[in-house]
Design a protein around this motif. Sequence first.
Motif, PDB file in Angstrom:
ATOM      1  N   LEU A  82       1.295   4.761  -8.145  1.00 63.15           N
ATOM      2  CA  LEU A  82       2.528   4.048  -8.484  1.00 63.15           C
ATOM      3  C   LEU A  82       3.401   4.859  -9.434  1.00 63.15           C
ATOM      4  O   LEU A  82       4.635   4.831  -9.331  1.00 63.15           O
ATOM      5  N   ARG A  83       2.782   5.593 -10.343  1.00 64.92           N
ATOM      6  CA  ARG A  83       3.567   6.455 -11.234  1.00 64.92           C
ATOM      7  C   ARG A  83       4.343   7.488 -10.422  1.00 64.92           C
ATOM      8  O   ARG A  83       5.532   7.733 -10.676  1.00 64.92           O
ATOM      9  N   LEU A  84       3.691   8.067  -9.442  1.00 64.59           N
ATOM     10  CA  LEU A  84       4.352   9.051  -8.589  1.00 64.59           C
ATOM     11  C   LEU A  84       5.419   8.399  -7.718  1.00 64.59           C
ATOM     12  O   LEU A  84       6.493   8.973  -7.497  1.00 64.59           O
ATOM     13  N   ALA A  85       5.135   7.201  -7.226  1.00 65.95           N
ATOM     14  CA  ALA A  85       6.124   6.488  -6.413  1.00 65.95           C
ATOM     15  C   ALA A  85       7.385   6.213  -7.226  1.00 65.95           C
ATOM     16  O   ALA A  85       8.512   6.388  -6.744  1.00 65.95           O
ATOM     17  N   ALA A  86       7.205   5.776  -8.470  1.00 68.50           N
ATOM     18  CA  ALA A  86       8.351   5.484  -9.328  1.00 68.50           C
ATOM     19  C   ALA A  86       9.201   6.728  -9.558  1.00 68.50           C
ATOM     20  O   ALA A  86      10.441   6.652  -9.630  1.00 68.50           O
ATOM     21  N   ALA A  87       8.548   7.878  -9.639  1.00 65.89           N
ATOM     22  CA  ALA A  87       9.287   9.138  -9.821  1.00 65.89           C
ATOM     23  C   ALA A  87      10.132   9.489  -8.606  1.00 65.89           C
ATOM     24  O   ALA A  87      11.031  10.334  -8.697  1.00 65.89           O
ATOM     25  N   HIS A  88       9.858   8.836  -7.462  1.00 69.33           N
ATOM     26  CA  HIS A  88      10.637   9.059  -6.245  1.00 69.33           C
ATOM     27  C   HIS A  88      11.531   7.867  -5.916  1.00 69.33           C
ATOM     28  O   HIS A  88      11.926   7.668  -4.765  1.00 69.33           O
ATOM     29  N   GLY A  89      11.849   7.075  -6.942  1.00 72.91           N
ATOM     30  CA  GLY A  89      12.834   6.019  -6.784  1.00 72.91           C
ATOM     31  C   GLY A  89      12.313   4.683  -6.325  1.00 72.91           C
ATOM     32  O   GLY A  89      13.105   3.772  -6.042  1.00 72.91           O
TER      33      GLY A  89
ATOM     34  N   GLY B  19       0.842  -1.196   0.000  1.00 75.22           N
ATOM     35  CA  GLY B  19       0.000   0.000   0.000  1.00 75.22           C
ATOM     36  C   GLY B  19       0.872   1.239   0.000  1.00 75.22           C
ATOM     37  O   GLY B  19       0.651   2.162   0.775  1.00 75.22           O
ATOM     38  N   CYS B  20       1.841   1.272  -0.897  1.00 77.18           N
ATOM     39  CA  CYS B  20       2.889   2.308  -0.869  1.00 77.18           C
ATOM     40  C   CYS B  20       2.384   3.684  -1.243  1.00 77.18           C
ATOM     41  O   CYS B  20       3.060   4.685  -0.992  1.00 77.18           O
ATOM     42  N   GLY B  21       1.188   3.762  -1.875  1.00 82.08           N
ATOM     43  CA  GLY B  21       0.728   5.061  -2.331  1.00 82.08           C
ATOM     44  C   GLY B  21       1.741   5.678  -3.286  1.00 82.08           C
ATOM     45  O   GLY B  21       2.283   5.008  -4.159  1.00 82.08           O
ATOM     46  N   ALA B  22       2.019   6.936  -3.113  1.00 85.06           N
ATOM     47  CA  ALA B  22       2.942   7.649  -3.993  1.00 85.06           C
ATOM     48  C   ALA B  22       4.383   7.573  -3.515  1.00 85.06           C
ATOM     49  O   ALA B  22       5.237   8.324  -3.981  1.00 85.06           O
ATOM     50  N   GLY B  23       4.657   6.663  -2.570  1.00 85.85           N
ATOM     51  CA  GLY B  23       6.045   6.466  -2.137  1.00 85.85           C
ATOM     52  C   GLY B  23       6.511   7.384  -1.043  1.00 85.85           C
ATOM     53  O   GLY B  23       7.694   7.719  -0.965  1.00 85.85           O
ATOM     54  N   LEU B  24       5.608   7.777  -0.144  1.00 82.48           N
ATOM     55  CA  LEU B  24       5.979   8.737   0.907  1.00 82.48           C
ATOM     56  C   LEU B  24       7.054   8.199   1.847  1.00 82.48           C
ATOM     57  O   LEU B  24       7.727   8.989   2.525  1.00 82.48           O
ATOM     58  N   LEU B  25       7.229   6.882   1.888  1.00 85.58           N
ATOM     59  CA  LEU B  25       8.271   6.321   2.753  1.00 85.58           C
ATOM     60  C   LEU B  25       9.666   6.527   2.172  1.00 85.58           C
ATOM     61  O   LEU B  25      10.661   6.506   2.912  1.00 85.58           O
ATOM     62  N   ALA B  26       9.762   6.739   0.868  1.00 81.23           N
ATOM     63  CA  ALA B  26      11.059   6.769   0.189  1.00 81.23           C
ATOM     64  C   ALA B  26      12.079   7.736   0.808  1.00 81.23           C
ATOM     65  O   ALA B  26      13.232   7.351   1.039  1.00 81.23           O
TER      66      ALA B  26
END
Length: 226
Positions: free
Chosen positions: A71-78, A44-51
């Motif tokens: 997921l597109r936003l998460a990928a943009a954050h690595g 449930g990573c959402g946009a990758g706020l844990l990154a």
Amino acid sequence: MYDRLAGEWWRPRGAFAVLHWLAAARGALVPQAGRPGAVLVDLGCGAGLLAPHLEGKGYTHIGVDLSRESLRLAAAHGVLAVRGDVCAVPLPDGCADVVAAGEILEHVPDLPAAVAEACRLLRPGGLLLVDTLAATALCRFLAITVAERIPRIAVRGVHDPALLVDRRALVEECARHGVDLVLRGVRPSLVDAFRWGLGRRAGVRMVPVPTTAVLFQAWGRRGPLA
């Protein structure tokens, strides 16, 4: 909802502000990687706020979510983005040194299946990290009745009270899969929240409280395979 509100994910003072605070608290529980090539699976990573809170810790960060836009936003954050259901994760057994399930278990209709998947992904000795909302009358009042009526605290309708997490069931399900959980109640720092509301703080720290009846963190390591 998460696709519709995708533009809010990375706004620290937007609709998902509290998720930023929780991600920071979750990240603080992630230890330095113990081996080269260590993997953290973020359910449930959402946009990758844990990154941002994993930087320098030595993990490959894999994020699993159903929302394509998130997921597109998460990928943009690595984040290595994987589209999938947390009750049927398309990743192999024992692939993860850490599995993080942050603010996701209170959204799934099948808690045993989600727990089984999270534990399945862990290597022996791997660490499970959870933060979620408790199935109590106090939590329903504070996290739904109150919080969903305060701008930037919780989106209206985001929580189904029937899906809040039974703490005993969570502990028992994890134990069935070889993970003994420790639970700790947390809440936003009231001083920080007041200053944040005035625009004097960028974020709000989560602080321990003596009850797990509302918001809680949980962690435990998977024992050796039989």
